[in-house]
Design a protein around this motif. Structure first.
Motif, short mmCIF file in Angstrom:
data_model
loop_
_atom_site.label_atom_id
_atom_site.label_comp_id
_atom_site.label_asym_id
_atom_site.label_seq_id
_atom_site.Cartn_x
_atom_site.Cartn_y
_atom_site.Cartn_z
N ARG A 105 26.79 -5.63 92.75
CA ARG A 105 28.12 -6.20 92.51
C ARG A 105 29.23 -5.33 93.10
N GLU A 106 28.88 -4.24 93.72
CA GLU A 106 29.91 -3.32 94.20
C GLU A 106 30.83 -3.97 95.23
N TYR A 125 31.18 -11.95 92.32
CA TYR A 125 30.05 -12.40 91.51
C TYR A 125 28.83 -11.53 91.82
N SER A 126 28.03 -11.31 90.80
CA SER A 126 26.82 -10.50 90.99
C SER A 126 25.83 -11.22 91.90
N GLU A 156 25.44 -13.24 82.11
CA GLU A 156 26.52 -13.72 82.96
C GLU A 156 25.97 -14.26 84.29
N ILE A 157 25.01 -13.54 84.86
CA ILE A 157 24.41 -13.99 86.12
C ILE A 157 23.74 -15.35 85.95
N PHE A 158 22.92 -15.49 84.93
CA PHE A 158 22.19 -16.74 84.74
C PHE A 158 23.16 -17.89 84.42
N ALA A 170 40.15 -13.45 94.80
CA ALA A 170 38.90 -12.71 94.66
C ALA A 170 37.72 -13.65 94.45
N GLN A 171 37.91 -14.69 93.65
CA GLN A 171 36.84 -15.65 93.41
C GLN A 171 36.53 -16.44 94.69
#
Length: 385
Positions: free
Chosen positions: A31-32, A36-37, A90-92, A230-231
């Motif tokens: 995620r760096e 989103y991851s 959060e990822i799922f 950013a999104q």
């Protein structure tokens, strides 16, 4: 070590998992450089010690669908066990719209069972499984293929030891009757709202020293613009501009590109192009916000009349309750809750749910003068008045 790279193989494993009492789950992600991851690896383990009971799933494999795993996550008959689950969930949820249920988080359970605050997985492995972990692969690039044997061994250890930890903590919770305490704590993790980031509300995370409604209106518009960009670009917020630059912009209220050029904290790439134009537009929108639409900060606790002596007594009581219950003090009541209670507020987390049983009831009685505290050796006792 088994690595699943096809949907058929994942479906076969998940079919077995549907018949199990639980499945342990962990992920590796990056995620760096993104908003989103990026999911890079999924680790799964079933009760048992066969090699086939613990597998790695490669979500980057061509043609692999995670649908069988999502079906397992929706199966209410199988407990999904994580450690410090928030980022995994959060990822799922973001990628698939699914929150695994029922959920068991060993970090939350460990805090309730007396292992301290935010206890790490490595600590639980040492104390419960009596094993040590090789953490040398922790910060490797999980998106690169092929994965090394060291990476695979590290990743599998995050779910194989988790089986023993889960079984130990589940038994302890059942013996102590604290399983419903954990259920209360997990309500936040299983709530989809926890993982939805709304640009309109992004300003509430910005630390500012001023509560001026007009200043906050500019902060709100800048934070909204940054979140949207950013999104849409899938880059970290700080790649657009950092929080300190946002606060500076809200204070200086630039009106032109020349004004932006005088910023001390704004990155060079943010002083031109789409970001620069977006900043100027956001500042203008904040400045022009109608009076009725200005942000209204929560100042309900800003002028609390805290009784310092009572606050100190509540801290002593909390220490006594922490020692007797074995539950981490910060989990029961943070300092802000103690001050709020000492100031007469009653709508605080420490006075509801399981916390009320452990601490809240006696805290209220202490405030009403119904009980006192007395030192007995190295411990503190509650005395009825």
């Amino acid at each position: 070590m088994i690595t699943i790279t096809t949907t058929d193989d994942l479906n076969a494993f998940c079919t077995r998992a549907h018949a199990a009492d639980y499945v342990t789950v962990d992920t590796e992600f990056l995620r760096e450089r993104t908003y989103y991851s990026k999911l890079c690896l999924i680790q799964l383990a079933l009760p048992g010690k066969d090699e086939a009971d613990a597998v790695l799933v490669d979500p980057l494999a061509d043609g692999l669908s995670l649908d069988p795993l999502m079906a397992l996550f929706r199966d209410e008959s199988v407990v999904k066990v994580f450690h410090a689950a928030r980022q995994d969930l959060e990822i799922f949820f973001i990628d698939n719209g699914v929150i695994p249920a029922p959920l068991f988080d060993t970090q939350v359970a460990a805090m309730v069972c007396g292992f301290g605050e935010q206890v790490g997985y490595e600590t639980l492995v040492k104390r419960i499984a009596k094993q040590s972990l090789d953490k040398s692969s922790r910060f490797t690039d999980w998106s690169r293929r092929p994965l090394s044997d060291a990476q695979k061994t590290y990743a599998l250890a995050d779910v194989t030891h988790l089986r023993q930890i889960y079984e130990f903590l589940a038994r302890k919770l059942e013996q102590t009757g604290r399983d419903r305490w954990v259920a209360e704590e997990l309500a936040v993790l299983t709530n989809p709202e926890t993982y939805i980031t709304r640009p309109d509300e992004a300003w509430k995370r910005i630390k500012v020293r001023s509560n001026s409604p007009r200043f906050l209106a500019v902060v709100r518009e800048l934070a909204r613009f940054r979140e949207d960009m950013a999104q849409s670009r899938n880059v970290p917020r700080a790649r657009i501009f950092k929080d300190d630059a946002l606060v500076e912009l809200a204070s200086t209220k630039p009106q032109s590109l020349a004004d932006l050029g005088r910023s001390r904290l704004l990155l060079r790439e943010a002083r031109r192009g789409d970001i620069a134009e977006g900043i100027l537009t956001a500042v203008k929108q904040g400045v022009d916000t109608p009076k009725d639409d200005l942000p209204k900060p929560d100042t309900s606790r800003d002028k609390l009349q805290v009784n310092p002596a009572l606050a100190d007594l509540l801290r002593v009581l909390l220490k006594a309750k922490t020692e007797s219950s074995g539950v981490a003090s910060r989990l029961i009541a943070p300092s802000s809750d103690l001050d709020a209670i000492a100031a007469g507020l009653r709508d605080v987390a420490a006075l509801s749910g399981w916390r009320r049983e452990v601490f809240g009831e006696d805290a209220l009685r202490l405030c009403e003068g119904e009980i006192a505290l007395a030192a007995k050796g190295r411990s503190v006792e509650v005395i009825e008045l």
